[in-house]
Scaffold this active site. Sequence first.
Site, PDB file in Angstrom:
ATOM      1  N   ASP A 288     -14.078  -2.242   2.063  1.00 56.38           N
ATOM      2  CA  ASP A 288     -13.007  -2.473   2.922  1.00 56.38           C
ATOM      3  C   ASP A 288     -13.700  -1.779   4.346  1.00 56.38           C
ATOM      4  O   ASP A 288     -14.675  -2.827   4.765  1.00 56.38           O
ATOM      5  CB  ASP A 288     -11.613  -1.614   3.018  1.00 56.38           C
ATOM      6  CG  ASP A 288     -11.323  -1.415   4.267  1.00 56.38           C
ATOM      7  OD1 ASP A 288     -11.608  -1.754   5.275  1.00 56.38           O
ATOM      8  OD2 ASP A 288     -10.041  -0.802   4.370  1.00 56.38           O
TER       9      ASP A 288
ATOM     10  N   ASP B  62      -7.036   2.955  -3.134  1.00 57.22           N
ATOM     11  CA  ASP B  62      -7.624   3.001  -1.838  1.00 57.22           C
ATOM     12  C   ASP B  62      -8.347   4.487  -1.289  1.00 57.22           C
ATOM     13  O   ASP B  62      -7.605   5.448  -1.334  1.00 57.22           O
ATOM     14  CB  ASP B  62      -7.113   2.407  -1.171  1.00 57.22           C
ATOM     15  CG  ASP B  62      -7.378   2.170   0.282  1.00 57.22           C
ATOM     16  OD1 ASP B  62      -9.138   2.258   0.388  1.00 57.22           O
ATOM     17  OD2 ASP B  62      -7.259   1.434   1.196  1.00 57.22           O
TER      18      ASP B  62
ATOM     19  N   LYS C   6      -3.014   4.932  -2.070  1.00 50.66           N
ATOM     20  CA  LYS C   6      -3.610   5.369  -1.829  1.00 50.66           C
ATOM     21  C   LYS C   6      -3.841   7.106  -2.312  1.00 50.66           C
ATOM     22  O   LYS C   6      -3.018   7.372  -2.906  1.00 50.66           O
ATOM     23  CB  LYS C   6      -3.358   5.678  -0.048  1.00 50.66           C
ATOM     24  CG  LYS C   6      -2.933   5.187   0.224  1.00 50.66           C
ATOM     25  CD  LYS C   6      -4.054   4.696   0.886  1.00 50.66           C
ATOM     26  CE  LYS C   6      -4.305   3.180   2.182  1.00 50.66           C
ATOM     27  NZ  LYS C   6      -5.653   3.010   2.565  1.00 50.66           N
TER      28      LYS C   6
ATOM     29  N   GLU D 218     -11.054   1.004  -3.545  1.00 49.56           N
ATOM     30  CA  GLU D 218     -11.703   0.345  -2.357  1.00 49.56           C
ATOM     31  C   GLU D 218     -11.955   1.480  -1.850  1.00 49.56           C
ATOM     32  O   GLU D 218     -11.299   2.475  -1.600  1.00 49.56           O
ATOM     33  CB  GLU D 218     -10.141   0.161  -2.564  1.00 49.56           C
ATOM     34  CG  GLU D 218     -10.336  -0.579  -0.846  1.00 49.56           C
ATOM     35  CD  GLU D 218      -8.939  -0.801   0.345  1.00 49.56           C
ATOM     36  OE1 GLU D 218      -7.614  -1.388  -0.354  1.00 49.56           O
ATOM     37  OE2 GLU D 218      -9.361  -1.545   1.137  1.00 49.56           O
TER      38      GLU D 218
ATOM     39  N   GLY E 129      -4.490  -4.896   5.478  1.00 51.34           N
ATOM     40  CA  GLY E 129      -3.486  -4.533   7.034  1.00 51.34           C
ATOM     41  C   GLY E 129      -3.946  -3.366   7.747  1.00 51.34           C
ATOM     42  O   GLY E 129      -4.560  -2.329   6.805  1.00 51.34           O
TER      43      GLY E 129
ATOM     44  N   LYS F 260      -0.676  -0.590  -4.770  1.00 52.56           N
ATOM     45  CA  LYS F 260      -2.162  -0.361  -4.092  1.00 52.56           C
ATOM     46  C   LYS F 260      -1.902   1.335  -4.000  1.00 52.56           C
ATOM     47  O   LYS F 260      -1.563   1.302  -2.887  1.00 52.56           O
ATOM     48  CB  LYS F 260      -2.280  -0.725  -3.142  1.00 52.56           C
ATOM     49  CG  LYS F 260      -3.823  -0.113  -2.186  1.00 52.56           C
ATOM     50  CD  LYS F 260      -4.228  -0.810  -1.214  1.00 52.56           C
ATOM     51  CE  LYS F 260      -4.846  -0.186  -0.098  1.00 52.56           C
ATOM     52  NZ  LYS F 260      -5.650  -1.198   1.182  1.00 52.56           N
TER      53      LYS F 260
ATOM     54  N   LYS G  19     -10.314  -7.929   6.976  1.00 50.82           N
ATOM     55  CA  LYS G  19      -9.226  -7.208   8.103  1.00 50.82           C
ATOM     56  C   LYS G  19      -9.840  -7.387   9.102  1.00 50.82           C
ATOM     57  O   LYS G  19     -11.056  -7.201   9.587  1.00 50.82           O
ATOM     58  CB  LYS G  19      -9.501  -5.823   7.839  1.00 50.82           C
ATOM     59  CG  LYS G  19      -8.495  -5.112   7.122  1.00 50.82           C
ATOM     60  CD  LYS G  19      -8.708  -3.524   7.400  1.00 50.82           C
ATOM     61  CE  LYS G  19      -8.312  -2.851   5.939  1.00 50.82           C
ATOM     62  NZ  LYS G  19      -8.124  -1.111   6.066  1.00 50.82           N
TER      63      LYS G  19
ATOM     64  N   SER H 173       0.822  -1.074  -0.174  1.00 51.53           N
ATOM     65  CA  SER H 173      -0.623   0.318   0.112  1.00 51.53           C
ATOM     66  C   SER H 173       0.705   1.075  -0.229  1.00 51.53           C
ATOM     67  O   SER H 173       1.625   1.198   1.001  1.00 51.53           O
ATOM     68  CB  SER H 173      -1.077   0.123   1.008  1.00 51.53           C
ATOM     69  OG  SER H 173      -1.356   0.806   1.634  1.00 51.53           O
TER      70      SER H 173
HETATM   71  O1  OSB Z   1      -7.991   1.290   4.101  1.00 52.15           O
HETATM   72  O2  OSB Z   1      -6.563  -0.740   3.898  1.00 52.15           O
HETATM   73  C1  OSB Z   1      -6.640   0.801   4.585  1.00 52.15           C
HETATM   74  C2  OSB Z   1      -3.346   1.514   6.545  1.00 52.15           C
HETATM   75  C3  OSB Z   1      -4.197   1.970   7.577  1.00 52.15           C
HETATM   76  C4  OSB Z   1      -6.037   2.490   7.866  1.00 52.15           C
HETATM   77  C5  OSB Z   1      -6.050   1.911   7.008  1.00 52.15           C
HETATM   78  C6  OSB Z   1      -5.325   1.139   5.461  1.00 52.15           C
HETATM   79  C7  OSB Z   1      -3.758   1.011   5.972  1.00 52.15           C
HETATM   80  C8  OSB Z   1      -3.644   0.384   4.063  1.00 52.15           C
HETATM   81  C9  OSB Z   1      -1.899   0.378   4.488  1.00 52.15           C
HETATM   82  O3  OSB Z   1      -3.880   1.241   2.945  1.00 52.15           O
HETATM   83  C10 OSB Z   1      -2.836  -1.569   4.295  1.00 52.15           C
HETATM   84  C11 OSB Z   1      -1.072  -2.159   5.424  1.00 52.15           C
HETATM   85  O4  OSB Z   1      -0.452  -2.084   4.560  1.00 52.15           O
HETATM   86  O5  OSB Z   1      -0.640  -2.645   6.234  1.00 52.15           O
HETATM   87 MG    MG Z   2      -8.847  -0.023   2.998  1.00 54.44          MG
END
Ligand code: OSB
Ligand code: MG
Length: 373
Positions: free
Chosen positions: A242, A192, A166, A217, A294, A164, A266, A138
């Site tokens: 998510d 995402d 953001k 996402e 994650g 991915k 998750k 991510s």
């Molecule tokens: O939306 O997936 C998410 C991290 C913290 C809170 C929400 C998210 C995320 C990530 C990172 O996208 C996921 C990871 O690499 O642990």
């Molecule tokens: Mg997410």
Amino acid sequence: MNLRGLELRRIALPLVSPFRTSFGTETARDVLLVRAAGDGAEGWGECVAMSEPLYSSEHVDGAAEVIRRFLLPEVVALAKAGELTVPRLESSLERIKGHPMAKAAVLTALLDLSLRESGTSFGTYLGAVRPTVPAGVSVGIMSSIPELLDAVDGYRAQGYVRIKLKIEPGWDVDAVRAVRERFGDDLLLQVDANTAYTLADARHLARLDPFDLLLIEQPLPEDDLRGHAALARLIRTPVCLDESITSARAAADAIALGATSVVNVKPGRVGGYLEARRVHDVCAANGVPVWCGGMLETGLGRAANVALAALPNFTLPGDTSASDRYFARDITEPFVLDDAGHVALPTGPGLGVTPDLDYLTEITTATEWLPLS
Ligand code: OSB
Ligand code: MG
């Protein structure tokens, strides 16, 4: 399972670089760990709540309070009755509304303790069908496109099989286009938004259609299932939920409404690994693929996620990156990428990893012992 008590331990783990999402920027991971102390063996659960309630309604201080004040008494009552098992505790905790991340931390610590006692690995217990899982990464919001391209380049060089990005309004179409142009059509790419858009942005989000993303996402708010269903009819990129997927029932509803065609699982968000497996199962029954999300987990949470990601319907690479994606030093033996860009499931009992107690002591900001009697 013979439980003496629960220890709550708060640690501050520095991140290798700031991680920016549409909801905020993290520079260190503020983590609440639950240690279930048995007779000899111990189990660990990582609470994935963040310092502030910006991803979901939970936050670390609140989770600690819910555990000591409302979850512990349920554990004590079952232990007194000689009926303390993880499935029984999961049902007892249903009367406490919400707080899935706090519940997941306690349930995972007890599950780890009982699996360590019986010599069973998390993967075996959950039904893993592969020894390794493909790792995605991510990538946070950056201050410029060149900086983003450098970051993606670095992750690709390390072997990550899926990227991915953001996104948020102002950091979406141009970022995706730049990554596609630089790395080509074969790159597995997804985005995402962490709820940063509204249905009024549908035409703008349709501008992502030409880039063949695996999925988008959570573009809309957590409680907007109808909005996601409407959006899914207006854009070609598959919608993946998510934040909205808070249980197996929520997953079934979202699928029935046409609000999601892929699901991010998750465990913390749904109240633990048993419910996470039910989300997997309900999606599998509906022909909906899932992948493991994650929450910047330490090696403890990562170990359990990697085991979960080895279930059969986890057919897309997850955010199951190596430890060094976030931490220069992890609190357990680090997760690393193999030559195929996969991470291996630990094979030992329970989580199969052990925290380094010296390092843990160094980064601990608070501890609290909650005895069973
Ligand atoms: O939306 O997936 C998410 C991290 C913290 C809170 C929400 C998210 C995320 C990530 C990172 O996208 C996921 C990871 O690499 O642990
Ligand atoms: Mg997410």
